[in-house]
Motif scaffolding. Structure first.
Motif, PDB file in Angstrom:
ATOM      1  N   GLY A  10       0.794  -1.212   0.000  1.00 17.87           N
ATOM      2  CA  GLY A  10       0.000   0.000   0.000  1.00 17.87           C
ATOM      3  C   GLY A  10       0.826   1.261   0.000  1.00 17.87           C
ATOM      4  N   THR A  11       2.149   1.102   0.077  1.00 19.76           N
ATOM      5  CA  THR A  11       3.045   2.260   0.082  1.00 19.76           C
ATOM      6  C   THR A  11       3.993   2.202  -1.106  1.00 19.76           C
ATOM      7  OG1 THR A  11       2.917   2.453   2.486  1.00 19.76           O
ATOM      8  CG2 THR A  11       4.772   3.536   1.407  1.00 19.76           C
ATOM      9  N   LEU A  12       4.838   1.168  -1.155  1.00 24.44           N
ATOM     10  CA  LEU A  12       5.735   0.995  -2.294  1.00 24.44           C
ATOM     11  C   LEU A  12       5.153   0.038  -3.339  1.00 24.44           C
ATOM     12  CD1 LEU A  12       9.218   0.681  -0.535  1.00 24.44           C
ATOM     13  CD2 LEU A  12       8.351   2.643  -1.824  1.00 24.44           C
ATOM     14  N   PHE A  13       4.414  -0.957  -2.869  1.00 28.07           N
ATOM     15  CA  PHE A  13       3.825  -1.972  -3.754  1.00 28.07           C
ATOM     16  C   PHE A  13       2.337  -2.116  -3.462  1.00 28.07           C
ATOM     17  CE2 PHE A  13       8.233  -3.186  -4.058  1.00 28.07           C
ATOM     18  CZ  PHE A  13       8.376  -3.852  -5.272  1.00 28.07           C
ATOM     19  N   ARG A  14       1.626  -2.650  -4.449  1.00 28.73           N
ATOM     20  CA  ARG A  14       0.207  -2.944  -4.285  1.00 28.73           C
ATOM     21  C   ARG A  14      -0.045  -4.387  -4.720  1.00 28.73           C
ATOM     22  NH1 ARG A  14      -5.035  -0.574  -2.715  1.00 28.73           N
ATOM     23  NH2 ARG A  14      -6.536  -1.993  -3.629  1.00 28.73           N
ATOM     24  N   ILE A  15      -0.813  -5.116  -3.940  1.00 25.42           N
ATOM     25  CA  ILE A  15      -1.184  -6.480  -4.290  1.00 25.42           C
ATOM     26  C   ILE A  15      -2.173  -6.449  -5.467  1.00 25.42           C
ATOM     27  CG2 ILE A  15      -3.151  -6.542  -2.693  1.00 25.42           C
ATOM     28  CD1 ILE A  15      -0.768  -9.495  -3.329  1.00 25.42           C
ATOM     29  N   GLU A  16      -2.170  -7.500  -6.271  1.00 26.49           N
ATOM     30  CA  GLU A  16      -3.116  -7.595  -7.379  1.00 26.49           C
ATOM     31  C   GLU A  16      -4.553  -7.614  -6.863  1.00 26.49           C
ATOM     32  OE1 GLU A  16      -2.668 -11.385  -9.398  1.00 26.49           O
ATOM     33  OE2 GLU A  16      -2.177 -12.360  -7.501  1.00 26.49           O
ATOM     34  N   SER A  17      -5.496  -7.406  -7.750  1.00 21.67           N
ATOM     35  CA  SER A  17      -6.905  -7.441  -7.358  1.00 21.67           C
ATOM     36  C   SER A  17      -7.284  -8.851  -6.910  1.00 21.67           C
ATOM     37  CB  SER A  17      -7.794  -7.031  -8.530  1.00 21.67           C
ATOM     38  OG  SER A  17      -7.773  -8.019  -9.541  1.00 21.67           O
ATOM     39  N   GLY A  49     -11.707 -10.877   3.827  1.00 23.89           N
ATOM     40  CA  GLY A  49     -10.380 -10.382   4.190  1.00 23.89           C
ATOM     41  C   GLY A  49      -9.315 -11.439   3.996  1.00 23.89           C
ATOM     42  N   ALA A  50      -9.542 -12.352   3.052  1.00 23.09           N
ATOM     43  CA  ALA A  50      -8.664 -13.514   2.892  1.00 23.09           C
ATOM     44  C   ALA A  50      -7.368 -13.219   2.153  1.00 23.09           C
ATOM     45  CB  ALA A  50      -9.409 -14.621   2.151  1.00 23.09           C
ATOM     46  N   GLN A  51      -7.283 -12.084   1.480  1.00 22.51           N
ATOM     47  CA  GLN A  51      -6.086 -11.777   0.693  1.00 22.51           C
ATOM     48  C   GLN A  51      -5.138 -10.872   1.484  1.00 22.51           C
ATOM     49  OE1 GLN A  51      -6.396  -9.015  -2.594  1.00 22.51           O
ATOM     50  NE2 GLN A  51      -5.062 -10.285  -3.868  1.00 22.51           N
ATOM     51  N   PRO A  52      -3.965 -11.357   1.852  1.00 18.67           N
ATOM     52  CA  PRO A  52      -2.995 -10.492   2.530  1.00 18.67           C
ATOM     53  C   PRO A  52      -2.635  -9.301   1.645  1.00 18.67           C
ATOM     54  CG  PRO A  52      -2.365 -12.800   2.721  1.00 18.67           C
ATOM     55  CD  PRO A  52      -3.480 -12.740   1.712  1.00 18.67           C
ATOM     56  N   GLY A  53      -2.623  -8.129   2.235  1.00 19.77           N
ATOM     57  CA  GLY A  53      -2.369  -6.928   1.475  1.00 19.77           C
ATOM     58  C   GLY A  53      -3.625  -6.320   0.892  1.00 19.77           C
ATOM     59  N   GLY A  54      -4.728  -7.045   0.992  1.00 22.84           N
ATOM     60  CA  GLY A  54      -6.003  -6.562   0.479  1.00 22.84           C
ATOM     61  C   GLY A  54      -6.854  -5.974   1.598  1.00 22.84           C
ATOM     62  N   ALA A  55      -8.154  -6.054   1.417  1.00 23.66           N
ATOM     63  CA  ALA A  55      -9.075  -5.479   2.397  1.00 23.66           C
ATOM     64  C   ALA A  55      -9.090  -6.288   3.687  1.00 23.66           C
ATOM     65  CB  ALA A  55     -10.478  -5.434   1.805  1.00 23.66           C
ATOM     66  N   ASN A  56      -9.317  -5.597   4.791  1.00 25.28           N
ATOM     67  CA  ASN A  56      -9.495  -6.288   6.069  1.00 25.28           C
ATOM     68  C   ASN A  56     -10.853  -6.988   6.081  1.00 25.28           C
ATOM     69  OD1 ASN A  56      -7.041  -5.594   7.261  1.00 25.28           O
ATOM     70  ND2 ASN A  56      -7.843  -3.661   8.054  1.00 25.28           N
ATOM     71  N   PRO A  57     -11.023  -7.976   6.943  1.00 23.42           N
ATOM     72  CA  PRO A  57     -12.307  -8.694   7.002  1.00 23.42           C
ATOM     73  C   PRO A  57     -13.472  -7.746   7.300  1.00 23.42           C
ATOM     74  CG  PRO A  57     -10.626  -9.829   8.293  1.00 23.42           C
ATOM     75  CD  PRO A  57     -10.052  -8.504   7.921  1.00 23.42           C
ATOM     76  N   ALA A  58     -14.554  -7.926   6.576  1.00 19.67           N
ATOM     77  CA  ALA A  58     -15.748  -7.142   6.870  1.00 19.67           C
ATOM     78  C   ALA A  58     -16.268  -7.511   8.257  1.00 19.67           C
ATOM     79  CB  ALA A  58     -16.814  -7.398   5.809  1.00 19.67           C
ATOM     80  N   TRP A 110       2.473  -8.763  -7.080  1.00 19.82           N
ATOM     81  CA  TRP A 110       2.713  -7.400  -6.605  1.00 19.82           C
ATOM     82  C   TRP A 110       3.176  -6.489  -7.732  1.00 19.82           C
ATOM     83  CZ3 TRP A 110       1.449  -6.132  -1.666  1.00 19.82           C
ATOM     84  CH2 TRP A 110       1.231  -7.201  -0.787  1.00 19.82           C
ATOM     85  N   THR A 111       2.732  -5.249  -7.681  1.00 16.99           N
ATOM     86  CA  THR A 111       3.146  -4.238  -8.650  1.00 16.99           C
ATOM     87  C   THR A 111       3.642  -3.006  -7.889  1.00 16.99           C
ATOM     88  OG1 THR A 111       1.464  -4.959 -10.238  1.00 16.99           O
ATOM     89  CG2 THR A 111       2.414  -2.762 -10.564  1.00 16.99           C
ATOM     90  N   PRO A 112       4.844  -2.518  -8.212  1.00 17.60           N
ATOM     91  CA  PRO A 112       5.301  -1.294  -7.552  1.00 17.60           C
ATOM     92  C   PRO A 112       4.497  -0.094  -8.023  1.00 17.60           C
ATOM     93  CG  PRO A 112       6.870  -1.980  -9.231  1.00 17.60           C
ATOM     94  CD  PRO A 112       5.836  -3.065  -9.131  1.00 17.60           C
ATOM     95  N   TYR A 113       4.294   0.866  -7.164  1.00 16.13           N
ATOM     96  CA  TYR A 113       3.651   2.101  -7.588  1.00 16.13           C
ATOM     97  C   TYR A 113       4.537   2.788  -8.620  1.00 16.13           C
ATOM     98  CZ  TYR A 113      -0.081   1.720  -4.170  1.00 16.13           C
ATOM     99  OH  TYR A 113      -1.190   1.297  -3.474  1.00 16.13           O
TER     100      TYR A 113
END
Length: 240
Positions: A10-17, A49-58, A110-113
């Motif tokens: 979320g800062t240098l890299f972003r996880i895929e959708s 919330g199962a994807q690390p780097g993604g959304a937190n559990p609802a 992962w994709t760098p910003y």
């Protein structure tokens, strides 16, 4: 300013959708789902919330609350927390839950910003030490190497390697000591005020960026160069 610390996800890299994550794992396993079912499953995994780097559990299941709280303090806890959340969603094969976890650790996930390389390269070119401080349960160094950014990083402080997670000042201290940097001459850059803001307790300056998809955040890291440049230009008053 002599050092800059960066968060990873979320800062240098972003996880895929979540959709891309699920598609990649299904393809690797030779499994297929109808498009409507695949889309619904991806939405369910995201809500869980199962994807690390993604959304937190609802909604965090009570039986996973304890391991979730310390998920970044060990590789075992990290895997248990996220595969536990994943298993709340029905998949065609139970083995796919572990496959999803493995996928998220791959550089391809992962994709760098867009501005990450420029910022890291410029900092190093000006003699600024660079560290990565991450709450994580696995070794992210291969991700940096695969994307050509490892050469611009001097030290990594990863929570699972030290059994402590941000905002605990001890993890930031690990990075500062590795860089030989003083807190009052260090900037921490991250996307989480609760976690990355912990560096302020040591006297570090903190700068926040938004946790957005790569396409929606092309240049949010560039102000870091201005902040560091301004700090270096400040004239220290002569002591009487």
């Amino acid at each position: 300013m002599t050092a800059v610390l960066f968060d990873f996800s979320g800062t240098l890299f972003r996880i895929e959708s979540t959709d891309s994550w699920l598609r990649a794992v299904l393809a690797e396993a030779g499994r297929e789902l109808p498009e409507a079912e695949l889309a619904e499953t991806a939405r369910a995994l995201e809500a869980a919330g199962a994807q690390p780097g993604g959304a937190n559990p609802a909604e965090l299941p009570e039986e996973l609350a304890a391991v979730w709280a310390v998920r970044d303090e060990s590789a075992r806890a990290h895997r248990a927390a996220y595969t536990g959340l994943s298993r709340r969603v029905a998949l065609p094969d139970a083995a796919l839950h572990d496959a999803l976890y493995e996928r998220h650790m791959s550089p391809a996930a992962w994709t760098p910003y867009p501005d990450a390389a420029e910022v890291l390269r410029t900092l190093r070119a000006h003699g600024i030490a660079v560290g990565v401080v991450s709450n994580i349960g696995w070794d992210l160094r291969p991700v940096f190497r695969a994307h050509g950014l490892d050469a611009h990083v001097d030290a990594y402080a990863l929570s699972y390697e030290h059994g402590v997670q941000k905002p605990d000042p001890r993890l930031f201290t690990v990075a500062l000591e590795a860089l030989g940097a003083e807190p009052d001459k260090t900037l921490m850059v991250g996307d989480s005020r609760p976690a990355d803001g912990g560096a302020a307790a040591l006297g570090c300056r903190v700068h926040f960026v938004d946790h957005l998809p790569v396409a929606e955040r092309p240049d949010a890291l560039l102000p870091v160069l201005d902040l560091v440049g301004a700090a270096r230009r400040q004239v220290t008053p002569t002591q009487a």
